[in-house]
Design a protein around this motif. Sequence first.
Motif: not given
Length: 275
Positions: A131-135, A137-139, A162-163, A206-216
Amino acid sequence: MYSPTPDDWREANRSLWDERVPVHVASDYYDLDSFRAGKDVLRDFEVAEVGDVTGLSLLHLQCHIGLDTLSWARRGASRVVGLDFSEPAVEVARSLAGDIGLTPERATFVAADVYDAAEAVPDTAYDIVYTGVGALNWLPDVTRWAETAASLVAPGGFLYLAEFHPLTDILDDETGSRLVHDYFARDAWLDEASGTYADFDAPTVHNRSVEWQHPIGEVVSALAATGLRIEFLHEHDVSLFARFKALSRHEDGYYRFPPDRARIPLMYSLKATRA
């Protein structure tokens, strides 16, 4: 801007990704004609770190249109399963699998939320959960993600992630040299940017996005708490797209800062095994 998580975050993100699927299919970034002709889209560090997949089963969470998933099948994985919450993306992945001669038994794609993966995928466990590569941040809940992903790792198998490095989320978009956001922010990040990383100028609605930061530290701790053993955590000074305008593309396809700039990690990868 930072904001409490809106109730419709999943629906907003799904609408965004559904609209971008045809943009990505037509883009030079994904270059589907070259992929159909045999191009391998996996990154060299992923291939080296995952190792030989011959005869192994592989589950790809948040697979988008399935290019990475299918590349592992081409490298010898006995069975690959891709999961994504976008129905149009899954439809494209299924079509691509047929285009390159992979039957549904070799390459299966499922439309479902990643948090529901354990109930949605056809098998109870896989040799590799990839999993990963831009994944991530959407959770909103990385602990729930780790528990779900770990539950699908077979005994003797491993999870590979890989992220993009969370440090890149807090730097300015122009130079990538100034700290402008909070690394430890827990609120959602709401954006209204049009276009996509595959085509910054693409007209989108459809440009509204909701994302989150997840420190390592949060990601590693969440995986360790599931009982998986962290084998390594590697940081990489390359990106897969022009995350900052100061980055330039090199012959190997990676984006890097100019040589006179001090390097920072732009991506990371980790492997966690089940005994």
